[in-house]
Design a protein around this motif. Structure first.
Motif, mmCIF file in Angstrom:
data_model
loop_
_atom_site.group_PDB
_atom_site.id
_atom_site.type_symbol
_atom_site.label_atom_id
_atom_site.label_comp_id
_atom_site.label_asym_id
_atom_site.label_seq_id
_atom_site.Cartn_x
_atom_site.Cartn_y
_atom_site.Cartn_z
ATOM 1 N N GLY A 68 0.815 -1.216 0.000
ATOM 2 C CA GLY A 68 0.000 0.000 0.000
ATOM 3 C C GLY A 68 0.846 1.263 0.000
ATOM 4 O O GLY A 68 0.596 2.198 -0.759
ATOM 5 N N ARG A 69 1.870 1.272 0.848
ATOM 6 C CA ARG A 69 2.752 2.439 0.930
ATOM 7 C C ARG A 69 3.514 2.617 -0.385
ATOM 8 O O ARG A 69 3.616 3.735 -0.907
ATOM 9 C CB ARG A 69 3.724 2.283 2.100
ATOM 10 C CG ARG A 69 4.622 3.498 2.298
ATOM 11 C CD ARG A 69 5.606 3.318 3.438
ATOM 12 N NE ARG A 69 6.600 2.320 3.067
ATOM 13 C CZ ARG A 69 6.783 1.158 3.687
ATOM 14 N NH1 ARG A 69 6.048 0.844 4.716
ATOM 15 N NH2 ARG A 69 7.711 0.308 3.290
ATOM 16 N N ASN A 70 4.042 1.529 -0.926
ATOM 17 C CA ASN A 70 4.785 1.613 -2.187
ATOM 18 C C ASN A 70 3.897 2.094 -3.329
ATOM 19 O O ASN A 70 4.328 2.884 -4.167
ATOM 20 C CB ASN A 70 5.397 0.260 -2.538
ATOM 21 C CG ASN A 70 6.502 -0.148 -1.589
ATOM 22 O OD1 ASN A 70 7.017 0.663 -0.831
ATOM 23 N ND2 ASN A 70 6.861 -1.413 -1.614
ATOM 24 N N LEU A 71 2.657 1.613 -3.355
ATOM 25 C CA LEU A 71 1.720 2.043 -4.393
ATOM 26 C C LEU A 71 1.413 3.530 -4.268
ATOM 27 O O LEU A 71 1.433 4.267 -5.257
ATOM 28 C CB LEU A 71 0.443 1.210 -4.324
ATOM 29 C CG LEU A 71 -0.658 1.549 -5.333
ATOM 30 C CD1 LEU A 71 -0.141 1.520 -6.762
ATOM 31 C CD2 LEU A 71 -1.834 0.595 -5.148
ATOM 32 N N MET A 72 1.170 3.981 -3.055
ATOM 33 C CA MET A 72 0.862 5.394 -2.833
ATOM 34 C C MET A 72 2.041 6.277 -3.253
ATOM 35 O O MET A 72 1.859 7.294 -3.935
ATOM 36 C CB MET A 72 0.534 5.633 -1.360
ATOM 37 C CG MET A 72 0.194 7.067 -1.025
ATOM 38 S SD MET A 72 -0.235 7.305 0.713
ATOM 39 C CE MET A 72 1.266 6.797 1.524
ATOM 40 N N ALA B 190 -11.433 0.427 -5.609
ATOM 41 C CA ALA B 190 -10.565 -0.746 -5.481
ATOM 42 C C ALA B 190 -9.119 -0.314 -5.263
ATOM 43 O O ALA B 190 -8.419 -0.852 -4.393
ATOM 44 C CB ALA B 190 -10.682 -1.638 -6.707
ATOM 45 N N VAL B 191 -8.658 0.671 -6.023
ATOM 46 C CA VAL B 191 -7.289 1.171 -5.854
ATOM 47 C C VAL B 191 -7.126 1.739 -4.448
ATOM 48 O O VAL B 191 -6.112 1.496 -3.785
ATOM 49 C CB VAL B 191 -6.931 2.223 -6.926
ATOM 50 C CG1 VAL B 191 -5.577 2.865 -6.640
ATOM 51 C CG2 VAL B 191 -6.944 1.602 -8.320
ATOM 52 N N THR C 210 -6.291 -7.014 -1.123
ATOM 53 C CA THR C 210 -5.048 -7.302 -1.836
ATOM 54 C C THR C 210 -5.400 -7.640 -3.277
ATOM 55 O O THR C 210 -6.250 -8.506 -3.507
ATOM 56 C CB THR C 210 -4.311 -8.483 -1.183
ATOM 57 O OG1 THR C 210 -4.089 -8.182 0.193
ATOM 58 C CG2 THR C 210 -2.992 -8.745 -1.875
ATOM 59 N N PRO C 211 -4.763 -6.980 -4.234
ATOM 60 C CA PRO C 211 -5.055 -7.303 -5.634
ATOM 61 C C PRO C 211 -4.531 -8.694 -5.992
ATOM 62 O O PRO C 211 -3.601 -9.199 -5.352
ATOM 63 C CB PRO C 211 -4.321 -6.216 -6.413
ATOM 64 C CG PRO C 211 -3.253 -5.744 -5.500
ATOM 65 C CD PRO C 211 -3.762 -5.925 -4.114
ATOM 66 N N THR C 212 -5.101 -9.261 -7.020
ATOM 67 C CA THR C 212 -4.617 -10.545 -7.519
ATOM 68 C C THR C 212 -3.210 -10.368 -8.074
ATOM 69 O O THR C 212 -2.772 -9.241 -8.361
ATOM 70 C CB THR C 212 -5.522 -11.073 -8.642
ATOM 71 O OG1 THR C 212 -5.452 -10.162 -9.748
ATOM 72 C CG2 THR C 212 -6.964 -11.240 -8.185
ATOM 73 N N LEU C 213 -2.522 -11.473 -8.259
ATOM 74 C CA LEU C 213 -1.192 -11.410 -8.851
ATOM 75 C C LEU C 213 -1.253 -10.789 -10.241
ATOM 76 O O LEU C 213 -0.398 -9.981 -10.613
ATOM 77 C CB LEU C 213 -0.569 -12.808 -8.911
ATOM 78 C CG LEU C 213 0.829 -12.888 -9.500
ATOM 79 C CD1 LEU C 213 1.803 -12.002 -8.731
ATOM 80 C CD2 LEU C 213 1.304 -14.325 -9.506
ATOM 81 N N GLN D 243 -6.867 7.477 -12.448
ATOM 82 C CA GLN D 243 -6.104 7.196 -13.664
ATOM 83 C C GLN D 243 -5.553 5.769 -13.649
ATOM 84 O O GLN D 243 -5.631 5.059 -14.654
ATOM 85 C CB GLN D 243 -4.959 8.202 -13.824
ATOM 86 C CG GLN D 243 -5.435 9.595 -14.162
ATOM 87 C CD GLN D 243 -4.331 10.628 -14.048
ATOM 88 O OE1 GLN D 243 -3.445 10.533 -13.186
ATOM 89 N NE2 GLN D 243 -4.367 11.616 -14.931
ATOM 90 N N LEU D 244 -5.007 5.358 -12.512
ATOM 91 C CA LEU D 244 -4.495 3.995 -12.412
ATOM 92 C C LEU D 244 -5.628 2.990 -12.571
ATOM 93 O O LEU D 244 -5.485 2.008 -13.307
ATOM 94 C CB LEU D 244 -3.786 3.770 -11.071
ATOM 95 C CG LEU D 244 -3.282 2.345 -10.836
ATOM 96 C CD1 LEU D 244 -2.246 1.947 -11.878
ATOM 97 C CD2 LEU D 244 -2.728 2.197 -9.427
#
Length: 67
Positions: free
Chosen positions: A4-8, A31-32, A41-44, A20-21
């Motif tokens: 989550g932190r890395n995505l943000m 969902a994002v 948690t998103p799927t692989l 946009q993502l």
């Protein structure tokens, strides 16, 4: 978990919105938001799409930077 932190951070660094993502990976903005807050948690498959859109490796996206 670091996802989550890395995505943000990746979104911020690329000046990309959650909406946009979401459009690029075929999910809703909500969902994002859940992925960022780590409520879901998103799927692989989605992790691969997210990494591709953001120009990252899966390791960069999911791993904690401190080893």
């Amino acid at each position: 978990m670091a996802f989550g932190r890395n995505l943000m951070i990746a979104l911020f660094d690329r000046k990309m919105t959650q909406t946009q993502l979401a459009e690029k990976i075929g999910v809703t903005q909500a969902a994002v938001n859940y992925y960022i807050s780590e409520k879901r948690t998103p799927t692989l498959e989605l992790c691969v799409k997210i990494a591709d859109v953001l120009g990252m490796t899966l390791d960069e996206l999911v791993r904690d930077g401190s080893k």
